[in-house]
Design a protein around this motif. Structure first.
Motif, PDB file in Angstrom:
ATOM      1  N   PRO A 175      45.536  34.725  38.560  1.00 32.00           N
ATOM      2  CA  PRO A 175      45.495  35.970  39.331  1.00 32.00           C
ATOM      3  C   PRO A 175      46.841  36.282  39.982  1.00 32.00           C
ATOM      4  N   GLN A 176      47.088  37.547  40.161  1.00 35.84           N
ATOM      5  CA  GLN A 176      48.297  38.002  40.842  1.00 35.84           C
ATOM      6  C   GLN A 176      48.174  37.601  42.309  1.00 35.84           C
ATOM      7  N   TRP A 177      49.224  37.085  42.877  1.00 38.09           N
ATOM      8  CA  TRP A 177      49.164  36.546  44.235  1.00 38.09           C
ATOM      9  C   TRP A 177      48.755  37.585  45.267  1.00 38.09           C
ATOM     10  N   ASN A 178      49.078  38.849  45.020  1.00 34.38           N
ATOM     11  CA  ASN A 178      48.836  39.881  46.035  1.00 34.38           C
ATOM     12  C   ASN A 178      47.790  40.899  45.589  1.00 34.38           C
ATOM     13  N   CYS A 179      46.839  40.477  44.780  1.00 34.41           N
ATOM     14  CA  CYS A 179      45.858  41.410  44.246  1.00 34.41           C
ATOM     15  C   CYS A 179      44.435  40.923  44.536  1.00 34.41           C
TER      16      CYS A 179
ATOM     17  N   CYS B 230      41.743  42.682  43.201  1.00 33.40           N
ATOM     18  CA  CYS B 230      40.871  43.393  42.265  1.00 33.40           C
ATOM     19  C   CYS B 230      39.771  42.438  41.769  1.00 33.40           C
ATOM     20  N   GLY B 231      38.794  42.993  41.085  1.00 31.14           N
ATOM     21  CA  GLY B 231      37.675  42.191  40.597  1.00 31.14           C
ATOM     22  C   GLY B 231      38.087  41.014  39.726  1.00 31.14           C
ATOM     23  N   PRO B 232      38.905  41.225  38.686  1.00 29.84           N
ATOM     24  CA  PRO B 232      39.301  40.099  37.846  1.00 29.84           C
ATOM     25  C   PRO B 232      40.122  39.040  38.587  1.00 29.84           C
ATOM     26  N   CYS B 233      41.051  39.449  39.424  1.00 33.07           N
ATOM     27  CA  CYS B 233      41.844  38.466  40.173  1.00 33.07           C
ATOM     28  C   CYS B 233      40.952  37.673  41.137  1.00 33.07           C
ATOM     29  N   SER B 234      40.024  38.348  41.787  1.00 33.22           N
ATOM     30  CA  SER B 234      39.088  37.661  42.685  1.00 33.22           C
ATOM     31  C   SER B 234      38.209  36.691  41.907  1.00 33.22           C
ATOM     32  N   ALA B 235      37.774  37.097  40.712  1.00 30.68           N
ATOM     33  CA  ALA B 235      36.957  36.217  39.873  1.00 30.68           C
ATOM     34  C   ALA B 235      37.748  34.987  39.439  1.00 30.68           C
ATOM     35  N   ALA B 236      39.031  35.156  39.154  1.00 31.01           N
ATOM     36  CA  ALA B 236      39.859  34.007  38.773  1.00 31.01           C
ATOM     37  C   ALA B 236      40.026  33.044  39.948  1.00 31.01           C
TER      38      ALA B 236
END
Length: 106
Positions: free
Chosen positions: A15-19, A21-27
């Motif tokens: 996940p992107q360090w500063n994001c 979003c749904g996919p980053c949160s799921a990761a």
């Protein structure tokens, strides 16, 4: 010819360090796999490998890919060089990880 994807994420990884979003949160929660930044390795003979770009995550990527491990001598490496597709930060920063190699072509 054999091509191995070492990383498939855009700049910053996933996940992107500063994001948030749904996919980053799921990761972050372990529901999606994390990914390192874009980089690939190519060989024509299974012994000599060329990297396509040099991600800032290169050390981790090399350690996770058995075909790219050092040996048989203490400082031998199957990595022969790096083909840079451009000068983007995410494509060149990993070159510093390769500074101990001899005869490496860029």
């Amino acid at each position: 010819m054999r091509v191995v994807s070492l990383g498939t994420a855009a700049g910053g990884g996933f996940p992107q360090w500063n994001c948030a979003c749904g996919p980053c949160s799921a990761a972050r929660a372990g529901r999606l796999p994390s990914r390192t930044r874009e980089c690939a390795a190519v060989t024509g003979n299974g012994r000599d490998w060329w990297l396509l770009n040099a991600s800032p995550d290169l050390r981790t990527q090399l350690a996770a890919t058995g075909a790219l491990w050092p040996g048989p001598g203490p400082r031998d490496t199957p990595v022969r060089g790096v083909l840079l597709t451009d000068a983007e930060y995410d494509h060149i920063t990993g070159l510093t990880e390769l500074r101990g190699a001899t005869g490496l072509k860029v």
